[in-house]
Design a protein around this motif. Structure first.
Motif, PDB file in Angstrom:
ATOM      1  N   ASN B  83     -41.092 -33.666 -24.483  1.00 13.04           N
ATOM      2  CA  ASN B  83     -41.694 -34.919 -24.936  1.00 13.04           C
ATOM      3  C   ASN B  83     -42.803 -34.599 -25.934  1.00 13.04           C
ATOM      4  OD1 ASN B  83     -43.090 -37.272 -25.317  1.00 13.04           O
ATOM      5  ND2 ASN B  83     -43.565 -37.634 -23.156  1.00 13.04           N
ATOM      6  N   PRO B  84     -42.603 -34.891 -27.236  1.00  7.86           N
ATOM      7  CA  PRO B  84     -43.604 -34.522 -28.246  1.00  7.86           C
ATOM      8  C   PRO B  84     -44.976 -35.150 -28.028  1.00  7.86           C
ATOM      9  CG  PRO B  84     -41.540 -35.116 -29.286  1.00  7.86           C
ATOM     10  CD  PRO B  84     -41.423 -35.508 -27.844  1.00  7.86           C
ATOM     11  N   HIS B  85     -45.049 -36.226 -27.221  1.00  3.25           N
ATOM     12  CA  HIS B  85     -46.368 -36.801 -26.935  1.00  3.25           C
ATOM     13  C   HIS B  85     -47.239 -35.846 -26.111  1.00  3.25           C
ATOM     14  CE1 HIS B  85     -45.814 -40.504 -28.903  1.00  3.25           C
ATOM     15  NE2 HIS B  85     -44.875 -40.965 -28.105  1.00  3.25           N
ATOM     16  N   LYS B  86     -46.609 -34.797 -25.554  1.00  3.35           N
ATOM     17  CA  LYS B  86     -47.403 -33.800 -24.803  1.00  3.35           C
ATOM     18  C   LYS B  86     -48.081 -32.817 -25.746  1.00  3.35           C
ATOM     19  CE  LYS B  86     -45.704 -34.918 -20.615  1.00  3.35           C
ATOM     20  NZ  LYS B  86     -46.484 -35.643 -19.645  1.00  3.35           N
ATOM     21  N   ARG B  87     -47.821 -32.961 -27.041  1.00  2.00           N
ATOM     22  CA  ARG B  87     -48.451 -32.157 -28.094  1.00  2.00           C
ATOM     23  C   ARG B  87     -48.314 -30.649 -27.854  1.00  2.00           C
ATOM     24  NH1 ARG B  87     -53.642 -33.231 -27.936  1.00  2.00           N
ATOM     25  NH2 ARG B  87     -54.027 -32.721 -30.091  1.00  2.00           N
ATOM     26  N   ARG B  88     -49.434 -29.944 -27.816  1.00  2.00           N
ATOM     27  CA  ARG B  88     -49.411 -28.477 -27.729  1.00  2.00           C
ATOM     28  C   ARG B  88     -48.565 -28.004 -26.538  1.00  2.00           C
ATOM     29  NH1 ARG B  88     -48.851 -25.003 -30.837  1.00  2.00           N
ATOM     30  NH2 ARG B  88     -49.108 -22.931 -29.979  1.00  2.00           N
ATOM     31  N   GLU B  89     -48.693 -28.740 -25.444  1.00  2.00           N
ATOM     32  CA  GLU B  89     -47.946 -28.391 -24.229  1.00  2.00           C
ATOM     33  C   GLU B  89     -46.426 -28.401 -24.494  1.00  2.00           C
ATOM     34  OE1 GLU B  89     -47.220 -30.686 -20.127  1.00  2.00           O
ATOM     35  OE2 GLU B  89     -49.304 -30.775 -20.816  1.00  2.00           O
ATOM     36  N   ALA B  90     -45.981 -29.351 -25.309  1.00  4.69           N
ATOM     37  CA  ALA B  90     -44.558 -29.453 -25.620  1.00  4.69           C
ATOM     38  C   ALA B  90     -44.081 -28.227 -26.397  1.00  4.69           C
ATOM     39  CB  ALA B  90     -44.283 -30.728 -26.424  1.00  4.69           C
ATOM     40  N   VAL B  91     -44.924 -27.771 -27.325  1.00  8.41           N
ATOM     41  CA  VAL B  91     -44.555 -26.616 -28.151  1.00  8.41           C
ATOM     42  C   VAL B  91     -44.476 -25.350 -27.288  1.00  8.41           C
ATOM     43  CG1 VAL B  91     -45.193 -25.244 -30.179  1.00  8.41           C
ATOM     44  CG2 VAL B  91     -45.657 -27.698 -30.154  1.00  8.41           C
ATOM     45  N   ILE B  92     -45.464 -25.183 -26.421  1.00  6.49           N
ATOM     46  CA  ILE B  92     -45.481 -24.018 -25.526  1.00  6.49           C
ATOM     47  C   ILE B  92     -44.286 -24.056 -24.584  1.00  6.49           C
ATOM     48  CG2 ILE B  92     -46.786 -22.888 -23.657  1.00  6.49           C
ATOM     49  CD1 ILE B  92     -49.351 -23.992 -25.084  1.00  6.49           C
ATOM     50  N   ASP B  93     -44.024 -25.261 -24.085  1.00 10.05           N
ATOM     51  CA  ASP B  93     -42.913 -25.484 -23.171  1.00 10.05           C
ATOM     52  C   ASP B  93     -41.579 -25.079 -23.815  1.00 10.05           C
ATOM     53  OD1 ASP B  93     -42.442 -26.286 -20.631  1.00 10.05           O
ATOM     54  OD2 ASP B  93     -42.055 -28.388 -21.145  1.00 10.05           O
TER      55      ASP B  93
END
Ligand SMILES: [Zn+2]
Lengths: 300, 253
Positions: B83-93
């Motif tokens: 979910n791109p709304h999670k921002r940095r977390e999404a990229v790391i994920d």
């Protein structure tokens, strides 16, 4: 409305027919009590209006969307719980464009119904919402309304969006024939939920307010609808239109706490739903201007 | 060899792994690319498209896919959904997902409601390019997740391969076809595509840009495959559509 109503008219009484016109209707047609609280005149301050509404048992108000938000904020600042102290049955919103999503926020914060009243200084009443809250019933004995293509000036069919053009039927001093309102809308002929079978009018913003970015056209009316549907966004906003994007200045909703990066999330949600390249700026408070709210500003 | 390039797999009892395997066997499909599903109940799909019902976007069953691709690595490949709304977390994920063996990114704009032009989506696109895994998304009528925005990403990130799901938006998205012809790194996946749309795409952007997918469990793989068979194209075109293109994008044999 009924004769036992206590009606606050929070609309301008000076240099405008609005305040007086609504006062006359409330008093003469319904025999209701009127609180001529005005909006921004020499003695008209939001805190006084709130006090009068509390003390005199006001249950109906006529005002603009931005002013009803301002009244709510002032009450909050003065520690007055509006749903506890003021028992409104109905808010009539007029004078500024307002999306349905914005209306829903207003209904929620005041805990009552809110309906739109569409009119103009030049033509008087043009449309009144019924309890269905979807589209305007046209006062057809007062005005004849048509929709035209603003470029070719041809009359459009039902369902086609164009400029609203008005001919007044009763005005003697300043009659208007096919007056171009610059407002956009369309008509539909389907029986309303309330039982009225006459054509209904639907508004779609103002022609002059359209936003142009990199060759694309965006309707502020639609942008507002999508912005107000985002749960993080509060009741006040304005937009600064730049060459390649729009800067949307917002307040956060009461339920939302600021955190780093919330701007990107709101921006992404807004662009998702209406495509407008945008940049969100969150501020604590957008001060009330005291004037008619100007939500779209061109800065280049 | 036939690879189904688009299969949904979730936690529900509709569209289970057993059902999928039976359907694959029936259609003669050898392998499949799995993407997380079940965030939308596809049996009520139109309600989500019209916005009447809201998806359960917080629970992305990447773990279900991870389990399957580890147990049957020769049969199933996985795309990781964030979910791109999670921002940095999404990229790391996503980066973690790729390291765990996922072979691509799957975005779900209808579930998470984000713009394809947002900063996080750009970071995800960039990461896909660095790891050489494809970026898959469907496009919607919503202007922020339109075919045009997807094409703008393909232009912006020439080192990333992009797959537009379901042949773009609507029954015959000519823009999607023309963009696929224009950008080397932009592909179209055929599930839910109409026969006329896929046929037109074959003429517009060629078989090297089309990837067969079924959209199981909303559609039966055998019927999706039949639409492709009916194209009556050259054997080499079939090979491209049915497995070669996706093999190339996934770096598998
Ligand atoms: Zn009605």
């Amino acid at each position: 409305m009924k004769s036992t109503d206590v009606v606050a008219i929070a609309l301008p009484y000076e240099m405008s027919s609005a305040g007086q016109a609504f006062q006359r209707v409330a008093q003469l047609c319904f025999g209701a009590a009127v609180l001529p609280v005005g909006k921004g005149g020499a003695y008209s301050e939001p805190c006084k209006t709130i006090k009068m509404m509390c003390d005199l048992g006001c249950n109906v108000i006529f005002t603009s969307p931005s002013y009803i938000v301002e009244l709510m904020k002032v009450a909050k600042r003065d520690g007055i719980d509006i749903t506890e102290k003021i028992h409104l049955d109905m808010i009539w919103l007029t004078g500024e464009g307002c999306s349905d999503a914005f209306r829903k926020k207003i209904k929620k914060m005041w805990g009552c119904d809110a309906r739109f009243y569409y009119g103009s200084l030049e033509c008087g009443a043009l449309g009144i919402e019924c309890e269905a809250g979807c589209g305007y019933h046209i006062p057809i004995s007062h005005v004849y309304v048509e929709i035209i293509d603003p470029d070719t000036k041809e009359k459009l069919e039902d369902g086609e969006i164009g400029e609203i053009v008005v001919t007044t039927l009763l005005k003697e001093g300043t009659p208007l024939i096919r007056y171009r309102t610059q407002d956009l809308g369309y008509m539909e002929r389907m029986e309303c939920e309330c039982g009225i079978e006459l054509p209904k009018l639907y508004l779609r913003g103002r022609r002059a307010d359209q936003i142009y970015i990199a060759g694309e056209e965006y309707a502020p009316f639609y942008v507002e609808e999508m912005l107000m549907r985002i749960e993080e966004v509060g009741e006040n906003y304005y937009m600064n239109v730049h060459e390649d994007h729009v800067e949307v200045v917002i307040e956060l909703s009461a339920e939302t706490k600021y955190y780093e990066g919330i701007e990107e999330i709101i921006s992404s949600k807004l662009e998702f739903s209406c495509g407008i390249p945008n940049n969100i700026v969150v501020v604590d408070e957008i001060p009330y201007s005291g004037k008619k709210m100007k939500r779209v500003n061109y800065v280049y | 060899m036939i690879i189904d390039g688009h299969v949904h797999m979730g936690k529900g009892d509709f569209g289970t792994l057993d059902e999928l395997k039976q359907d694959m066997q029936k259609a003669g499909i050898d392998k499949a690319v799995l993407v997380p599903g079940g965030m939308i109940d596809v049996r009520r799909m139109t309600r989500y498209i019209t916005g009447v019902e809201k998806p359960k976007g917080d629970d992305i069953p990447n773990d279900v896919i991870e389990h399957i691709i580890h147990s049957e690595p020769d049969k199933f490949y996985g795309f990781y959904c964030v979910n791109p709304h999670k921002r940095r977390e999404a990229v790391i994920d996503l980066e973690n997902g790729i390291q765990k063996g996922f072979k691509g990114l799957k975005l779900a704009p209808i579930v998470h409601g984000f713009s394809l032009a947002s900063k996080t989506v750009m970071e995800l696109a960039d990461l896909c390019g660095q790891y050489n895994v494809p970026f898959y998304s469907h496009v919607l009528f919503s202007p922020g997740a339109s075919t045009k925005k997807m094409a703008a990403l393909a232009k912006e990130f020439p080192n990333t391969n992009f797959i537009i799901g379901h042949m773009g938006f609507g029954p015959a998205d000519v823009d999607a076809m023309e963009y696929a012809a224009m950008y080397d790194n932009l592909y179209l996946e055929t599930s839910q595509g109409s026969f006329a749309g896929i046929k037109t795409a074959l003429e517009t952007c060629g078989s090297s840009k089309l990837i067969f997918g079924s959209e199981f469990p909303l559609y039966k793989p055998i019927s999706s495959l039949m639409t492709i068979r009916e194209l009556n194209c050259k054997e080499s075109d079939f090979d491209n559509i049915l497995y070669k293109n996706i093999q190339y994008l996934l770096n598998v044999k």
